[in-house]
Design a protein around this motif. Structure first.
Motif, PDB file in Angstrom:
ATOM      1  N   VAL A   7     -36.428 -27.422   8.869  1.00 12.64           N
ATOM      2  CA  VAL A   7     -35.468 -27.441   7.752  1.00 12.64           C
ATOM      3  C   VAL A   7     -34.046 -27.897   8.749  1.00 12.64           C
ATOM      4  N   PRO A   8     -33.258 -28.851   8.177  1.00 12.19           N
ATOM      5  CA  PRO A   8     -32.060 -28.934   8.846  1.00 12.19           C
ATOM      6  C   PRO A   8     -31.106 -27.949   8.977  1.00 12.19           C
ATOM      7  N   ALA A   9     -30.377 -27.771   9.971  1.00 17.77           N
ATOM      8  CA  ALA A   9     -29.665 -26.595  10.134  1.00 17.77           C
ATOM      9  C   ALA A   9     -28.558 -26.205   9.049  1.00 17.77           C
ATOM     10  N   ALA A  10     -27.987 -26.990   8.676  1.00 19.51           N
ATOM     11  CA  ALA A  10     -27.051 -26.716   7.471  1.00 19.51           C
ATOM     12  C   ALA A  10     -27.717 -26.642   6.131  1.00 19.51           C
ATOM     13  N   GLY A  11     -27.157 -25.788   5.294  1.00 23.06           N
ATOM     14  CA  GLY A  11     -27.427 -25.510   3.918  1.00 23.06           C
ATOM     15  C   GLY A  11     -28.646 -24.719   3.752  1.00 23.06           C
ATOM     16  N   TYR A  12     -28.885 -23.867   4.509  1.00 24.18           N
ATOM     17  CA  TYR A  12     -30.108 -22.963   4.266  1.00 24.18           C
ATOM     18  C   TYR A  12     -29.723 -21.746   4.996  1.00 24.18           C
ATOM     19  N   GLU A  13     -30.323 -20.599   4.598  1.00 23.84           N
ATOM     20  CA  GLU A  13     -30.199 -19.185   4.914  1.00 23.84           C
ATOM     21  C   GLU A  13     -31.796 -18.625   5.074  1.00 23.84           C
ATOM     22  N   ILE A  14     -31.986 -17.654   5.912  1.00 24.87           N
ATOM     23  CA  ILE A  14     -33.281 -17.111   5.929  1.00 24.87           C
ATOM     24  C   ILE A  14     -33.176 -15.568   5.479  1.00 24.87           C
ATOM     25  N   VAL A  15     -33.686 -14.978   4.461  1.00 27.18           N
ATOM     26  CA  VAL A  15     -33.662 -13.547   3.993  1.00 27.18           C
ATOM     27  C   VAL A  15     -35.064 -13.117   4.108  1.00 27.18           C
ATOM     28  N   VAL A  16     -35.115 -12.200   5.252  1.00 18.06           N
ATOM     29  CA  VAL A  16     -36.632 -11.272   5.291  1.00 18.06           C
ATOM     30  C   VAL A  16     -36.427 -10.208   4.397  1.00 18.06           C
ATOM     31  N   ALA A  17     -37.313 -10.222   3.382  1.00 11.15           N
ATOM     32  CA  ALA A  17     -37.325  -8.973   2.732  1.00 11.15           C
ATOM     33  C   ALA A  17     -38.703  -8.040   2.964  1.00 11.15           C
ATOM     34  N   ASP A  18     -38.525  -7.079   3.713  1.00 15.47           N
ATOM     35  CA  ASP A  18     -39.336  -6.264   4.470  1.00 15.47           C
ATOM     36  C   ASP A  18     -39.536  -5.052   3.350  1.00 15.47           C
ATOM     37  N   ASP A  19     -41.139  -5.111   3.113  1.00 16.37           N
ATOM     38  CA  ASP A  19     -41.804  -3.966   2.435  1.00 16.37           C
ATOM     39  C   ASP A  19     -42.103  -2.991   3.106  1.00 16.37           C
ATOM     40  N   ALA A  20     -41.342  -2.190   3.860  1.00 14.32           N
ATOM     41  CA  ALA A  20     -41.578  -1.095   4.734  1.00 14.32           C
ATOM     42  C   ALA A  20     -42.629  -1.411   5.786  1.00 14.32           C
ATOM     43  N   SER A  21     -42.277  -2.200   6.586  1.00 13.42           N
ATOM     44  CA  SER A  21     -43.259  -2.445   7.716  1.00 13.42           C
ATOM     45  C   SER A  21     -43.255  -1.537   8.545  1.00 13.42           C
ATOM     46  N   THR A  22     -44.256  -1.179   9.414  1.00 17.94           N
ATOM     47  CA  THR A  22     -44.190  -0.061  10.320  1.00 17.94           C
ATOM     48  C   THR A  22     -44.737  -0.801  11.814  1.00 17.94           C
ATOM     49  N   ASP A  23     -45.039  -2.172  11.795  1.00 13.70           N
ATOM     50  CA  ASP A  23     -45.561  -2.804  12.861  1.00 13.70           C
ATOM     51  C   ASP A  23     -44.589  -3.147  13.788  1.00 13.70           C
ATOM     52  N   GLY A  24     -43.290  -3.081  13.641  1.00 12.58           N
ATOM     53  CA  GLY A  24     -42.119  -3.425  14.682  1.00 12.58           C
ATOM     54  C   GLY A  24     -42.106  -4.965  14.420  1.00 12.58           C
ATOM     55  N   SER A  25     -42.804  -5.888  13.578  1.00 14.54           N
ATOM     56  CA  SER A  25     -42.477  -7.398  13.735  1.00 14.54           C
ATOM     57  C   SER A  25     -41.405  -7.553  13.054  1.00 14.54           C
ATOM     58  N   VAL A  26     -40.769  -7.138  12.086  1.00 14.62           N
ATOM     59  CA  VAL A  26     -39.265  -7.182  11.602  1.00 14.62           C
ATOM     60  C   VAL A  26     -38.205  -6.984  12.532  1.00 14.62           C
ATOM     61  N   ASP A  27     -38.302  -6.037  13.060  1.00  9.13           N
ATOM     62  CA  ASP A  27     -37.365  -5.643  14.581  1.00  9.13           C
ATOM     63  C   ASP A  27     -37.330  -6.993  15.337  1.00  9.13           C
ATOM     64  N   ALA A  28     -38.825  -7.238  15.706  1.00  3.57           N
ATOM     65  CA  ALA A  28     -38.673  -8.325  16.812  1.00  3.57           C
ATOM     66  C   ALA A  28     -38.351  -9.649  16.300  1.00  3.57           C
ATOM     67  N   VAL A  29     -38.238  -9.920  14.903  1.00  6.07           N
ATOM     68  CA  VAL A  29     -37.580 -11.264  14.446  1.00  6.07           C
ATOM     69  C   VAL A  29     -36.135 -11.217  14.386  1.00  6.07           C
ATOM     70  N   GLN A  30     -35.711  -9.789  14.150  1.00  2.00           N
ATOM     71  CA  GLN A  30     -34.083  -9.585  14.128  1.00  2.00           C
ATOM     72  C   GLN A  30     -33.622  -9.786  15.479  1.00  2.00           C
ATOM     73  N   GLN A  31     -34.315  -9.515  16.348  1.00  2.92           N
ATOM     74  CA  GLN A  31     -33.738  -9.758  17.821  1.00  2.92           C
ATOM     75  C   GLN A  31     -33.991 -11.260  18.211  1.00  2.92           C
ATOM     76  N   ARG A  32     -34.977 -11.836  17.757  1.00  2.92           N
ATOM     77  CA  ARG A  32     -35.285 -13.249  18.097  1.00  2.92           C
ATOM     78  C   ARG A  32     -34.558 -14.105  17.135  1.00  2.92           C
ATOM     79  N   PHE A  33     -34.191 -13.890  15.945  1.00  3.49           N
ATOM     80  CA  PHE A  33     -33.676 -14.878  15.046  1.00  3.49           C
ATOM     81  C   PHE A  33     -32.483 -14.145  14.344  1.00  3.49           C
ATOM     82  N   PRO A  34     -31.362 -14.252  14.978  1.00  4.16           N
ATOM     83  CA  PRO A  34     -30.184 -13.178  14.511  1.00  4.16           C
ATOM     84  C   PRO A  34     -29.474 -13.802  13.234  1.00  4.16           C
ATOM     85  N   GLN A  35     -29.758 -14.979  12.964  1.00  5.51           N
ATOM     86  CA  GLN A  35     -29.447 -15.909  11.669  1.00  5.51           C
ATOM     87  C   GLN A  35     -29.985 -15.166  10.529  1.00  5.51           C
TER      88      GLN A  35
END
Length: 148
Positions: A27-55
């Motif tokens: 997706v071209p850089a301008a004009g979009y956002e990413i919203v991760v909707a976490d349904d109570a994950s416990t495997d650390g995957s959301v924390d890992a992407v928060q570090q890797r993809f601060p946007q």
């Protein structure tokens, strides 16, 4: 139109990061956002992407409520005029999200569209264009559905 890519997730492991990476790459850089909707994950995957993809903006449920509730949570926090919902094990093809957003724009923003989706081999992170599912569109004023 500004686009919000809403990714619902629950314990998706490395697939979540791969999905976000695929969005960033296709997706071209301008004009979009990413919203991760976490349904109570416990495997650390959301924390890992928060570090890797601060946007990416992370919104969370404190307890598991299911995929539909997670998508609704993401939609409430989305800022775009077009919402694209993805599961956390999805690999969008180059230009696919942009084309979806443009199609919604052509319909005056009053549309629900589902794209043709190729089967994903999550282990190899490759899609199979020979196995494609097709969806439908619905007119939001009349609720008349039609196959795409």
């Amino acid at each position: 139109m500004d686009t919000s890519i809403v990714i619902a997730t629950h314990n998706e492991g490395p697939s979540l990061g791969r999905t976000i990476e695929s969005c960033v790459e296709t997706v071209p850089a301008a004009g979009y956002e990413i919203v991760v909707a976490d349904d109570a994950s416990t495997d650390g995957s959301v924390d890992a992407v928060q570090q890797r993809f601060p946007q990416a903006r992370i919104v969370r449920h404190d307890r598991r409520q299911g995929a539909s509730a997670a998508k609704a949570l993401g939609a409430r926090h989305a800022r775009g005029s077009v919402l694209v919902f993805l599961d956390a094990h999805t690999r969008p093809e180059n230009g696919a999200i942009t084309r979806l957003a443009a199609a919604v724009g052509k319909l005056g923003g009053r549309a629900i569209l589902t794209p043709a989706i190729a089967t994903l081999d999550a282990e190899r992170w490759r899609t199979d264009p020979a196995q494609v599912g097709h969806g439908y569109a619905m007119d939001l004023q009349t609720f008349d559905p039609r196959w795409v």
